[in-house]
Write an enzyme that holds these catalytic residues in place. Structure first.
Site, PDB file in Angstrom:
ATOM      1  N   TYR A  23       0.775  -1.292  -0.064  1.00 45.03           N
ATOM      2  CA  TYR A  23       0.205   0.042   0.134  1.00 45.03           C
ATOM      3  C   TYR A  23       0.884   1.260  -0.045  1.00 45.03           C
ATOM      4  CZ  TYR A  23      -3.845  -2.997   0.796  1.00 45.03           C
ATOM      5  OH  TYR A  23      -5.038  -3.870   0.724  1.00 45.03           O
ATOM      6  N   TYR A 151     -11.373  -8.372   7.014  1.00 47.84           N
ATOM      7  CA  TYR A 151     -10.175  -8.333   6.051  1.00 47.84           C
ATOM      8  C   TYR A 151      -9.745  -9.923   5.626  1.00 47.84           C
ATOM      9  CZ  TYR A 151      -5.774  -7.647   3.689  1.00 47.84           C
ATOM     10  OH  TYR A 151      -4.693  -7.996   2.581  1.00 47.84           O
ATOM     11  N   ASP A 252     -11.688 -17.774   8.456  1.00 45.22           N
ATOM     12  CA  ASP A 252     -10.592 -17.191   7.991  1.00 45.22           C
ATOM     13  C   ASP A 252      -9.593 -17.076   9.430  1.00 45.22           C
ATOM     14  OD1 ASP A 252      -8.168 -15.920   7.444  1.00 45.22           O
ATOM     15  OD2 ASP A 252      -9.439 -14.426   6.028  1.00 45.22           O
ATOM     16  N   LYS A 281      -0.019 -16.950   7.689  1.00 37.25           N
ATOM     17  CA  LYS A 281       0.711 -16.196   8.459  1.00 37.25           C
ATOM     18  C   LYS A 281       1.791 -16.787   9.598  1.00 37.25           C
ATOM     19  CE  LYS A 281      -1.532 -11.763   8.280  1.00 37.25           C
ATOM     20  NZ  LYS A 281      -2.677 -11.296   7.775  1.00 37.25           N
TER      21      LYS A 281
END
Ligand code: PLP
Length: 431
Positions: A23, A151, A252, A281
């Site tokens: 980003y 997210y 998730d 992760k």
């Protein structure tokens, strides 16, 4: 060397010339800090200064950096083979990992699809759900129901279920598939349950279940979409409603998995099993990129008994032996170290250290769950400026919007955690 000098190092200047960061703008770049090595909870900058990593490199580095046992496993595996294709070939690192994941995840998740990153594991989960219903002759079930404030990653299917306002929907509206969104859960983790919190979700599911393939959500902790900790009762009811209305549930757990919230998987707070679960992760302890999508026999059989006869997905680096070997070792380290008591220790120090923030006039609220501490500011912070101030304090914390949060490596000592939180306090009390 001062922060400015560090940021004008040769690497930093070339970085600004050539390199995209997450980003980031290349026309108005924010200088990035050059890390030369990392050890334990510390990252070492090019100027020789050390930062306590309050982010675990985005939830990943749960055992800290340069871990001797993980290093050994990675080196051993390199000497055997770094990679072989997974089509028609198998190997013990992948098989052992999949067996282990089935053993430690909630009941019923019996099959594992390995992939390269969290976003891809979400794509895979969504594709599984769609292919399942196509195989059942119910291809009209082609929508998803998700939660605001969520997210799920940056690829297209994942993006389409991220928070529609904070996320990237308004920019990519014309190219993203349109799905359903229930309001963000309002009742906090510890707060008294009230069924009004699930009413809108329930109504959406009752109204649209004929066309909904799956519900996708982050269990208990909504991470990068707003660091919201919600009631386990909400999750329990979602599970019941999905079963009742014949809709699959995708959990998730990419951010929450492997102990971060105080349970090995956040679904355990509600005692539920999803139909499909995403992991990523911290799966390899932050050493390498690897993700997994687990599903039930109902889903795997449903897909494979359909017209296609197989699941239509297969990444090049699927089951990468190096990543799988390290993941096996990372999970063994976690499980052999009384992780649960350790997370309680971190939670208790964080809860204590976060108290003084409640009295700062620029702080709206604070919350702690497991090894996650969140300080919600009244106003959004100025990232480049606050980042520099944190670095000056010898800590690495990367806020977004109004949210200043820490999720340190699990190996952090009480003293290091105190130093981290005092550094955050010194910065925020002068904002
Ligand atoms: C980080 C994250 C993802 C995306 O994972 P990547 O590895 O960045 O692609 C998906 N879902 C959740 C909950 C995450 O925290």
């Amino acid at each position: 060397m001062t922060a400015e000098k560090q940021q004008s190092s040769e690497i930093s200047l070339k970085d600004q010339q050539y390199v995209w960061h997450p980003y980031s703008s290349l026309t108005n770049p924010i200088p990035a800090y050059e890390v030369v090595s990392a050890e334990g909870v510390y990252m070492k900058l090019a100027d020789g200064s050390q930062l306590i990593d309050g982010m675990s490199s985005w939830w990943c580095a749960i055992h800290g950096y340069n871990h001797p046992a993980l290093n050994t496993v990675a080196k051993d595996q390199i000497d055997r083979m770094s990679h072989v294709m997974f089509g028609g070939i198998t190997h013990s690192p992948a098989v052992n990992l999949c067996e282990k994941l089935v053993e430690i995840t909630p009941e019923g998740l019996n099959k594992v699809f390995l992939s390269d990153s969290g976003s891809v594991s979400v794509e895979v989960a969504i594709k599984m759900a769609f292919q399942y219903w196509i195989s059942q002759g119910q291809s009209e079930k082609n929508k998803l129901l998700s939660l605001k404030g969520g997210y799920h990653g940056d690829t297209f299917a994942a993006m389409s279920v991220c928070d529609p306002t904070n996320g990237m929907h308004h920019i990519f509206d014309q190219v993203l598939p349109q799905h359903h969104f229930a309001p963000k859960p309002q009742i906090g983790f510890d707060q008294k349950w009230d069924k009004s919190d699930i009413a809108a979700f329930k109504l959406l599911l009752e109204t649209h279940h004929h066309t909904i393939a799956a519900v996708i959500l982050e269990p208990i902790v909504q991470g990068a979409g707003g660091m919201n900790f919600y009631s386990p009762e909400y999750l329990k009811q979602v599970r019941n409603l999905c079963s009742e209305h014949n809709v699959l549930l995708i959990a998730d757990e990419i951010a929450t998995g492997f102990g971060r919230t105080g349970k090995l998987f956040a679904c355990e707070w509600a005692g539920i099993s999803p139909d499909i679960m995403c992991l990523g992760k911290s799966l390899t302890g932050g050493y390498m990129t690897l993700a997994a999508t687990l599903c039930t026999d109902k889903v795997s059989h449903g897909i494979c008994d359909g017209e296609a006869g197989c699941f239509m997905h297969g990444p090049t680096f699927m089951g990468n032996p190096l990543a799988c070997a390290v993941a096996n070792a990372s999970i063994d380290i976690l499980l052999s170290n009384n992780w649960s008591a350790n997370i309680k220790r971190i939670e208790s120090v964080l809860s204590h250290q976060i108290e003084p923030f409640k009295h700062l006039t620029n702080v709206a609220k604070t919350r702690v769950l497991g090894a996650i501490g969140v300080i919600e500011m009244k106003q959004p912070v100025e990232l480049a400026d606050i980042q520099r101030k944190f670095v000056e304090q010898g800590i690495w914390v990367r806020p977004f919007g109004k949210l200043v949060y820490v999720m340190p490596p699990f190996i952090i000592s009480d003293d290091e955690l105190e130093e981290l939180m005092m550094g955050v306090y010194r910065v925020l009390s002068h904002e």
